[in-house]
Design an enzyme around this catalytic site. Structure first.
Site, PDB file in Angstrom:
ATOM      1  N   SER A   1       0.829  -1.210   0.000  1.00 57.85           N
ATOM      2  CA  SER A   1       0.000   0.000   0.000  1.00 57.85           C
ATOM      3  C   SER A   1       0.863   1.260   0.000  1.00 57.85           C
ATOM      4  CB  SER A   1      -0.904   0.036   1.232  1.00 57.85           C
ATOM      5  OG  SER A   1      -1.637  -1.155   1.345  1.00 57.85           O
TER       6      SER A   1
HETATM    7  N1  SAH Z   1      -0.085  -5.260   3.992  1.00 55.11           N
HETATM    8  C1  SAH Z   1       0.532  -5.744   2.786  1.00 55.11           C
HETATM    9  C2  SAH Z   1      -0.369  -5.416   1.599  1.00 55.11           C
HETATM   10  C3  SAH Z   1      -0.528  -6.572   0.683  1.00 55.11           C
HETATM   11  S1  SAH Z   1      -1.845  -6.383  -0.496  1.00 55.11           S
HETATM   12  C4  SAH Z   1       1.913  -5.186   2.618  1.00 55.11           C
HETATM   13  O1  SAH Z   1       2.299  -4.312   3.413  1.00 55.11           O
HETATM   14  O2  SAH Z   1       2.655  -5.622   1.735  1.00 55.11           O
HETATM   15  C5  SAH Z   1      -3.106  -7.385   0.215  1.00 55.11           C
HETATM   16  C6  SAH Z   1      -2.776  -8.844   0.363  1.00 55.11           C
HETATM   17  O3  SAH Z   1      -3.969  -9.540   0.750  1.00 55.11           O
HETATM   18  C7  SAH Z   1      -2.282  -9.549  -0.902  1.00 55.11           C
HETATM   19  O4  SAH Z   1      -0.963  -9.979  -0.696  1.00 55.11           O
HETATM   20  C8  SAH Z   1      -3.243 -10.725  -1.074  1.00 55.11           C
HETATM   21  O5  SAH Z   1      -2.611 -11.906  -1.516  1.00 55.11           O
HETATM   22  C9  SAH Z   1      -3.793 -10.873   0.334  1.00 55.11           C
HETATM   23  N2  SAH Z   1      -5.062 -11.608   0.456  1.00 55.11           N
HETATM   24  C10 SAH Z   1      -6.139 -11.597  -0.374  1.00 55.11           C
HETATM   25  N3  SAH Z   1      -7.089 -12.427   0.096  1.00 55.11           N
HETATM   26  C11 SAH Z   1      -6.612 -12.975   1.250  1.00 55.11           C
HETATM   27  C12 SAH Z   1      -7.124 -13.925   2.193  1.00 55.11           C
HETATM   28  N4  SAH Z   1      -8.337 -14.491   2.064  1.00 55.11           N
HETATM   29  N5  SAH Z   1      -6.359 -14.236   3.254  1.00 55.11           N
HETATM   30  C13 SAH Z   1      -5.119 -13.704   3.416  1.00 55.11           C
HETATM   31  N6  SAH Z   1      -4.582 -12.800   2.557  1.00 55.11           N
HETATM   32  C14 SAH Z   1      -5.319 -12.449   1.489  1.00 55.11           C
END
Ligand code: SAH
Length: 227
Positions: free
Chosen positions: A79
């Site tokens: 993000s």
């Molecule tokens: N907080 C992270 C942002 C990653 S983007 C950072 O700082 O890098 C959001 C993430 O949610 C993605 O990596 C995606 O794979 C994950 N995601 C989507 N659905 C999910 C689920 N059901 N359980 C766990 N993670 C999930």
């Protein structure tokens, strides 16, 4: 405003551990985060001290402190710094909390939350991203952030209840298992809405009368997916 930014810069310089604080982190906090109204000093310090360039893919290291989301692999993104700070502030962390993050991805936001809470538990759907995040956090010596691969929709029952829960992926509503795993009086912060549309960043407080919701901001997150 100028004086405040100056004071923050000084306190962050003091925070430098063995001179490792990155000037780019301090500039990012001043220009993108403090300038947009984030006031919680602990959040500003956490954002300045976590080396964001360690969490992005190698080709994006030079862009790590820019005012935008960046690719982390598997079609997912880290993000925008301001949004991580906004979520961190909305979680109202004082230092003693147990926090759950759903969608811990690169581990960057989890590392920021780890500086603000006692213990952070992160779940990431993509094992490849999770493996990399575990390695980066270990290399940085972060010990209070615990990550695992899996479906965050189900939460992490063995570690519940949580004082706070944050979703880093968008869902139409707070999944029921997460509501169950939130302690009474605790808060959940999440992007609420459909994928590909503007979503609302909301804070949901668990009260004896039920959920109390506030809308904080309009955002665009990748969706929560089910395996
Ligand atoms: N907080 C992270 C942002 C990653 S983007 C950072 O700082 O890098 C959001 C993430 O949610 C993605 O990596 C995606 O794979 C994950 N995601 C989507 N659905 C999910 C689920 N059901 N359980 C766990 N993670 C999930």
């Amino acid at each position: 405003m100028k004086a405040l930014a100056g004071a923050i810069l000084v306190s962050m310089t003091c925070l430098a551990q063995g001179g490792t604080a990155d000037l780019r982190g301090q500039t990012m906090v001043r220009d993108q985060i403090a300038a947009r109204g984030i006031r919680d000093r602990r959040v500003l310090e956490a954002m300045a001290s976590v080396p964001r360039h360690e969490f992005v893919l190698a080709p994006f290291r030079d862009s790590a402190y820019e005012d935008r989301p960046l690719p982390i692999g598997r079609g997912q993104t880290i993000s925008q710094p301001y949004i991580v700070a906004r979520m961190a502030e909305a979680l109202e962390l004082k230092g003693k909390e147990r926090l759950l993050e759903v969608g811990s991805g690169s581990g960057y936001a989890a590392a920021v939350f780890g500086r603000l809470a006692a213990e952070v538990y992160g779940i990431e759907l993509e094992p490849e991203l999770n493996d990399r995040a575990v390695k980066v956090l270990a290399s940085l010596g972060v010990r209070n952030v615990h990550l695992r691969a899996g479906d965050g929709f189900q939460g992490w029952p063995a570690q519940a209840p949580f004082d706070a829960i944050v979703l880093s992926c968008a869902a139409p509503e707070l999944p029921a298992p997460l509501w169950e795993q939130l302690r009474m009086g605790g808060v959940a912060v999440m992007p609420e809405g459909e994928a590909g549309r503007v979503q609302r960043l909301v804070r949901i407080r668990k009260t004896i009368q039920g959920p109390r919701k506030e809308v904080l901001e309009l955002v665009a997150f990748v969706p929560l997916r089910r395996p």
